[in-house]
Design a protein around this motif. Structure first.
Motif, short mmCIF file in Angstrom:
data_model
loop_
_atom_site.label_atom_id
_atom_site.label_comp_id
_atom_site.label_asym_id
_atom_site.label_seq_id
_atom_site.Cartn_x
_atom_site.Cartn_y
_atom_site.Cartn_z
N ARG A 120 0.84 -1.19 0.00
CA ARG A 120 0.00 0.00 0.00
C ARG A 120 0.89 1.26 0.00
O ARG A 120 0.60 2.25 -0.67
CB ARG A 120 -0.91 0.00 1.23
CG ARG A 120 -2.07 0.94 1.06
CD ARG A 120 -3.21 0.65 2.04
NE ARG A 120 -2.71 0.38 3.37
CZ ARG A 120 -2.72 -0.81 3.93
NH1 ARG A 120 -3.18 -1.86 3.26
NH2 ARG A 120 -2.22 -0.98 5.13
N ASN B 173 2.27 1.71 -3.47
CA ASN B 173 1.22 2.20 -4.35
C ASN B 173 0.87 3.65 -4.02
O ASN B 173 0.79 4.52 -4.91
CB ASN B 173 0.01 1.30 -4.18
CG ASN B 173 -1.13 1.66 -5.12
OD1 ASN B 173 -1.93 2.53 -4.80
ND2 ASN B 173 -1.16 1.04 -6.28
N ASN C 132 2.07 2.13 11.80
CA ASN C 132 2.87 2.22 10.58
C ASN C 132 2.89 3.68 10.08
O ASN C 132 1.86 4.22 9.70
CB ASN C 132 2.25 1.31 9.53
CG ASN C 132 3.14 1.17 8.31
OD1 ASN C 132 3.71 2.17 7.84
ND2 ASN C 132 3.27 -0.05 7.81
N THR D 199 3.96 5.01 7.39
CA THR D 199 3.54 5.27 6.00
C THR D 199 2.02 5.29 5.91
O THR D 199 1.46 6.10 5.19
CB THR D 199 4.10 4.21 5.07
OG1 THR D 199 3.68 2.93 5.48
CG2 THR D 199 5.61 4.27 4.99
N ASP D 200 1.39 4.36 6.64
CA ASP D 200 -0.08 4.35 6.64
C ASP D 200 -0.62 5.62 7.27
O ASP D 200 -1.64 6.17 6.82
CB ASP D 200 -0.60 3.12 7.40
CG ASP D 200 -0.75 1.91 6.47
OD1 ASP D 200 -0.40 2.05 5.27
OD2 ASP D 200 -1.20 0.83 6.93
N GLU E 257 0.83 8.52 7.28
CA GLU E 257 1.03 9.59 6.32
C GLU E 257 0.01 9.53 5.20
O GLU E 257 -0.60 10.54 4.82
CB GLU E 257 2.45 9.51 5.75
CG GLU E 257 2.86 10.80 5.07
CD GLU E 257 4.23 10.72 4.43
OE1 GLU E 257 5.08 9.92 4.90
OE2 GLU E 257 4.46 11.45 3.44
N LEU E 258 -0.23 8.27 4.71
CA LEU E 258 -1.20 8.10 3.62
C LEU E 258 -2.60 8.47 4.08
O LEU E 258 -3.37 9.07 3.33
CB LEU E 258 -1.20 6.64 3.14
CG LEU E 258 -0.01 6.25 2.24
CD1 LEU E 258 -0.05 4.75 1.99
CD2 LEU E 258 -0.04 7.01 0.92
N ARG F 5 -2.81 12.17 4.39
CA ARG F 5 -2.82 12.70 3.03
C ARG F 5 -4.20 12.58 2.41
O ARG F 5 -4.69 13.49 1.75
CB ARG F 5 -1.78 11.93 2.19
CG ARG F 5 -1.56 12.55 0.83
CD ARG F 5 -0.57 11.69 0.04
NE ARG F 5 -0.67 12.03 -1.36
CZ ARG F 5 0.00 13.03 -1.92
NH1 ARG F 5 0.81 13.77 -1.20
NH2 ARG F 5 -0.14 13.31 -3.21
N ASP G 284 -6.28 0.67 13.99
CA ASP G 284 -5.64 -0.49 13.33
C ASP G 284 -5.64 -1.65 14.33
O ASP G 284 -5.69 -1.43 15.54
CB ASP G 284 -4.20 -0.12 12.93
CG ASP G 284 -3.56 -1.18 12.05
OD1 ASP G 284 -4.31 -2.06 11.55
OD2 ASP G 284 -2.32 -1.14 11.88
N SER H 27 -8.19 -1.94 8.96
CA SER H 27 -7.16 -2.98 9.06
C SER H 27 -6.71 -3.43 7.69
O SER H 27 -7.47 -3.36 6.72
CB SER H 27 -7.71 -4.17 9.83
OG SER H 27 -6.83 -5.24 9.75
N SER H 28 -5.49 -3.89 7.62
CA SER H 28 -5.05 -4.49 6.37
C SER H 28 -5.41 -5.98 6.32
O SER H 28 -5.22 -6.65 5.34
CB SER H 28 -3.53 -4.30 6.19
OG SER H 28 -2.86 -4.65 7.37
N LYS I 183 -8.14 -2.00 4.50
CA LYS I 183 -7.38 -0.98 3.77
C LYS I 183 -7.07 -1.50 2.38
O LYS I 183 -6.41 -2.52 2.25
CB LYS I 183 -6.05 -0.67 4.49
CG LYS I 183 -6.21 -0.02 5.83
CD LYS I 183 -4.82 0.22 6.40
CE LYS I 183 -4.81 0.25 7.91
NZ LYS I 183 -3.44 0.09 8.44
N ILE J 112 -5.15 -1.75 -1.15
CA ILE J 112 -3.75 -1.48 -1.49
C ILE J 112 -3.66 -0.27 -2.43
O ILE J 112 -2.77 0.57 -2.31
CB ILE J 112 -3.15 -2.75 -2.12
CG1 ILE J 112 -2.89 -3.76 -1.00
CG2 ILE J 112 -1.84 -2.44 -2.87
CD1 ILE J 112 -2.41 -5.10 -1.46
N PHE K 162 -4.07 3.16 -3.67
CA PHE K 162 -4.20 4.42 -2.93
C PHE K 162 -5.49 5.14 -3.24
O PHE K 162 -6.12 5.71 -2.37
CB PHE K 162 -3.00 5.34 -3.18
CG PHE K 162 -3.12 6.64 -2.46
CD1 PHE K 162 -2.99 6.69 -1.06
CD2 PHE K 162 -3.43 7.82 -3.13
CE1 PHE K 162 -3.14 7.89 -0.38
CE2 PHE K 162 -3.59 9.01 -2.45
CZ PHE K 162 -3.44 9.05 -1.08
#
Lengths: 487, 146, 356
Positions: A280, A283, B14, B16-17, B19-20, B23, B68, B98-99, B120, B122, B124
């Motif tokens: 993810r 991506n 996480n 990155t998660d 931040e994403l 965002r 999460d 959750s992933s 979640k 994958i 974006f």
């Protein structure tokens, strides 16, 4: 004692009784024949002796020569009969009696010839007209006396012969009855005892196997004796022991497998969780770059980022499929009767819109109901139909035939297309995970669909296989258990 | 503004998660204040005003908690259980983000009283769409009981 | 009775076993049934003597101490008589005639003797019954002669002195012997003497021949040695030995008569089965040496019967007695009225062969 031995014994007893009976019968029958012969002989002697007396009296009264000759002839007859009697009668008392008779008989002959002599000397004697001299009178008196004695003895012989014959006949009847009852009783006794034994054993084994069959593998049949059924009971016990061991081993094995499964589950959980997060990120950030730095990137830069983006997505799909595949093995089946026609039909409806711009022929033949988990079977059908459509795309039209044929315990279902087909030498590779016969460029897909489908069918106790000819088409078969309600 | 009202609590380890997610909020113009907790313990401390958040007024609960499940220290599931079993916080909407696609996580979460469960994506684009939908719904349209 | 019932019994049992109608206990018993039948069928002792209840019946029997009375001797010695519940007082006499005399005098209830004294008693009007013949012989009488007096054939007896016991069976035998050989009584000199005197008389030469009787035949033969010659004639002689009783006794004690006969029938069987032992017993009982007993024993036929020969023998002798005026009677009596058949018929029916 073995049951076979008992039965053989029963048969042998009957046989030997019959043989003994036959021997005894023959023996007694011969005795009876002899006794009856003797009876006849004694009667014959008696009859002839009486006739002889009649000739004697005729001669004594009339002095006719003819009567004398007849007396002599009769005497010879009786003498012959007596000789035969002496030979034929075997009983000591009878033999002694015969000897006495012979003696008395001889005396009567002596007296008779003496009378004949006297008459020959006395020529004056006219035929019975005058009284005979005193000497002759005395002899006649004695002759009569001895004749009575003789006839008394002959009568006794007669009685004895009759008695012997009667006794032999009675003995015959008696022996017959004895042997028959002996045989019947021994057979009844044997049959009853064998029956009891069989009943007892069969009941014991039946109870034992019922208990063991119900799951109590630790149960043992109480065994006694060495007959066939006892052996069977012992073998059943051995079998139960063997089953118990196997069961214990299996339970242990299941324990290992369960723990392995749990590890696998934990593994796939973390795979699904942990692998997806970086994907993810890849991506998301590649998308962010394209978004935020669009003005700074040339077209090639954008394309490369898009490739990264797409591959991350594909990898996500791969992971999802892999997890789905592993989940099939663990998932509990919710079996029920399935109307396969409805299942095929509604699955096919999903595809009509996707292929609407092309000629699409779908032929669903009459279907037989099956037993299975409808959700999973639907997945199989969708997989097969999507494959069939996918591999028909290079052709002008899509022709798919769905059908069914009944077997003894299962039904065979098939999905037939006229697509690109495949080379039969790769048929085994079709159902491997991530195995593909065509390049990703040609046909998209992860290569998990058929492996997943086969796994579902295997979990239903069925089989799945395929036949194909390159550029001609392919047929995918799978079997499912028959519905019990099927006509 | 020290008594700044936190409207969204994002519990996610996480970065990155995080931040994403942030965002995605920004991209969709969700400007509500967001507090990020990097582990389960921190999230619980924040919610129940313990530890370093001891001076925080407990009655100012977030409008929505994005949670999460895979968290260090205290698991997401445990955090959810504590929130839903406490009278003061059980009405706060919790969305599991959750992933994991595992069915058992989903079932367990709903059993504990989760308000929504989102896997979640994958991709974006889809992720962004899902996050913003949740943000809009629970912060803007949802009318809390009090 | 048993013999006829066994098959029917066996049959009915068999039927009930086959139809399974019998209780389990009986089944077990039936398992042994063939064995029982076998044992019963082959055990011959069907008519065992009836055991007597009550006090024994007293009876006196006069008997002759000669081997031809063996049947009585054995019955007495072997206890067959007492087994029948009889207490027998046995009075011995050297000859049967003396035994009969005892009977006629009322000193005995029964007597054993040859038929000649019986014939005289009946023609003399005595009320007696012949119960049974207990033996018979055609060689119990013989004429023993001296060869040195020129006697080689029966015809040589003409004109010779013959010693005889008048009015006895040996008188009758001599008479028949002479008559059938064409010699009349007048053509010989008859010397009357007792049987005991005969041996001396012939040895000392007072007579040329004697008509005598067992055991004296053998006695005389032995003393004469090779000087003697013996003429038997089975063709002209038959002597039944009789068991007699007074009519009075028979009338009042019919059961006792049957008992005696039953014992005698047992004795008859015993003698025929054990001749050797019988001879030994008799020899001891009548105190006669074994050699004499052995010589005489087989001359007799030991059978307890009643048959026609008895009648003919009695009549022949009666005819002779009347003719020679040895009796006062002028007609031959109907001897059949003096024969009591009922007892023997009930004891052993096939032993009675007398046509009434």
């Amino acid at each position: 004692m073995k049951i076979e031995t008992r039965l053989k014994l029963n048969y042998l007893i009957s046989l030997s009784v019959i043989i003994i009976l036959l021997i005894v019968l023959v023996w007694i029958y011969r005795m009876m024949i002899k006794a009856e012969e003797n009876e006849d002989l004694a009667a014959d002697i008696r009859k002839n002796a009486l006739e002889r007396i009649m000739f004697r009296d005729e001669y004594l009264m009339t002095n006719v020569e003819r009567a004398r000759a007849q007396f002599i002839s009769k005497t010879k007859t009786v003498d012959n009969l007596l000789t035969r009697a002496l030979h034929n009668f075997t009983k000591t008392s009878d033999k002694a009696l015969c000897e006495e008779i012979q003696k008395s008989f001889d005396i009567t002959n002596t007296i008779f010839s003496r009378i004949v002599n006297i008459r020959a000397k006395d020529s004056n004697l006219r035929r019975g007209s005058i009284a005979s001299p005193e000497g002759e009178q005395r002899l006649i008196g004695q002759l009569i006396l001895k004749a009575y004695d003789l006839n008394g003895k002959i009568a006794r012989l007669n009685d004895s012969a009759e008695l012997t014959a009667t006794n032999v006949r009675e003995a015959l009847v008696l022996l017959l009855l004895c042997f028959i009852s002996l045989m019947v009783i021994s057979n009844i006794y044997n049959s009853v005892s064998i029956g009891n034994l069989l009943g007892k054993r069969v009941k014991m084994i039946s109870e034992g196997t019922t208990i063991i069959g119900a799951g109590n593998l630790g149960y043992r049949i109480a065994v006694s004796g060495d007959d066939e059924l006892s052996i069977l009971a012992r073998q059943t016990n051995d079998m139960a022991a063997q089953l118990q061991n196997s069961y214990a081993a299996l339970e242990q094995e299941i324990g290992y497998r369960e723990s392995a499964n749990r590890e696998l589950e934990a593994f796939s959980y973390s795979v699904s969780h942990d692998l997806r997060t970086p994907l993810r990120a890849i991506n998301g950030f590649s998308a962010a770059v394209i978004e935020d730095y669009a003005d700074k990137l040339d077209d090639e830069g954008k394309r490369l980022l898009n490739v990264i983006n797409d591959n991350a997505k594909k990898m996500g799909h791969l992971i999802d499929d892999l997890l789905a595949f592993s989940r099939i093995g663990r998932q509990e089946l919710k079996k029920q009767e399935i109307d396969m026609h409805v299942l095929f039909n509604s699955a096919a409806q999903n595809f009509i819109y996707t292929v609407s711009e092309r000629v699409f022929h779908l032929d669903i033949k009459p279907m037989l109901a099956a037993i299975g988990d409808p959700v999973l079977i639907t997945q199989v059908i969708i997989n097969l139909l999507s494959n069939a459509i996918k591999f028909s795309e290079p052709k002008d039209s899509i022709d798919i035939e769905i059908g069914c044929s009944p077997e003894e315990h299962e039904n065979i279902y098939y999905v037939k297309d006229h697509g690109v087909g495949f080379d039969m030498q790769f048929a085994d590779n079709l159902f491997g995970v991530f195995q593909r016969l065509h390049s990703q460029d040609q046909f998209e897909g992860t290569g998990v669909g058929l492996a997943l489908s086969q796994r579902i069918i295997h979990r239903h106790g069925g089989r799945m296989w395929a036949e194909g000819i390159v550029n001609e088409g392919a047929i995918f078969y799978f079997t499912l258990p028959k519905s019990r309600n099927a006509e | 503004m020290n008594e700044k009202v936190v409207e969204i609590l994002l519990v996610e380890d996480n970065p990155t998660d995080v931040e994403l997610t942030l965002r995605a909020f920004k991209k969709n113009n969700i400007t509500n204040s967001v507090h990020v907790s990097k582990d389960g313990q921190d999230a619980l401390d924040f919610i129940f005003a313990h530890g370093k958040y001891a001076d925080r007024a407990i009655n100012f609960t977030p409008k929505v908690i994005l949670l999460d499940l895979q968290l260090p220290k205290v698991s997401g599931m445990e955090v959810l259980r504590r929130i839903k079993s406490d009278e003061r916080t059980k009405l706060v909407p919790v969305v599991v983000l959750s992933s994991s696609k595992e069915e058992q996580d989903l079932i367990e979460s709903y059993k504990l009283g989760v308000n929504s469960y989102i896997t979640k994506p994958i991709d974006f684009e889809n992720f962004s769409k899902a996050v913003s939908t949740v943000g809009y719904y629970w912060t803007l349209f949802n009318q809390p009981p009090l | 009775m048993w013999c006829t019932n066994v098959p029917s019994m066996a049959f009915s049992l068999l039927v009930s076993v086959l139809s399974g109608r019998c209780p389990p206990g009986v089944k077990r018993a039936i398992a042994f049934f063939p064995l029982i039948v076998f044992l019963s069928a082959f055990s011959t002792g069907c008519n065992q003597p009836q055991t007597q209840t009550g006090p024994p019946e007293k009876i006196t029997i006069a008997y002759s101490t000669l081997p031809h009375t063996t049947v009585f001797h054995i019955a007495f010695l072997k206890g067959f008589l007492s087994a029948e519940g009889l207490e027998v007082k046995a009075n011995p006499f050297p000859f049967g005639k003396l035994a009969l005399d005892a009977l006629l005098e009322g000193k005995a209830d029964m007597a054993t003797q040859a038929d000649t004294p019986v014939m005289f008693a009946i023609t003399g009007g005595k009320k007696i019954y012949i119960i049974a013949q207990i033996a018979s012989s055609s060689r119990s009488e013989a004429i023993v002669a001296r060869k040195d007096r020129g006697i080689a054939t029966p015809y040589d007896l003409k004109g010779k002195k013959i010693g005889v016991s008048l009015g006895t069976a040996n008188d009758f035998f001599m008479d028949s012997f002479l008559t059938t050989h064409g010699i009349s009584r007048n053509e010989v000199k008859i010397v009357n003497m007792t049987l005991g005197e005969m041996a001396d008389a012939i040895i000392k030469g007072r007579v040329d021949a004697v008509s005598t009787w067992v055991p004296f035949i053998q006695q005389v033969e032995n003393r004469l040695g090779n000087k003697g010659i013996t003429f038997y004639d089975e063709a002209i002689f038959h002597e039944p030995l009789c068991l007699t009783a007074s009519q009075e006794f028979v009338k009042h004690h019919p059961e006792a008569v049957k008992k005696v006969l039953r014992a005698l029938v047992r004795a008859e069987k015993f003698i025929n089965e054990n001749p050797e032992e019988s001879r030994r017993l008799v020899s001891e009982f009548i105190k006669m040496d074994r050699t004499s007993v052995d010589q005489i024993f087989n001359l007799f036929d030991y059978k307890v019967i009643l048959d026609q020969t008895l009648l003919v023998s009695l009549e022949d002798q009666a005819k002779w007695a009347i003719k020679n005026k040895l009796t006062r009677a002028r007609t031959i009596p109907n001897f059949i009225d003096f024969i009591y058949t009922d007892a023997l018929k009930s004891v052993k029916s096939d032993a009675v062969r007398l046509i009434r």
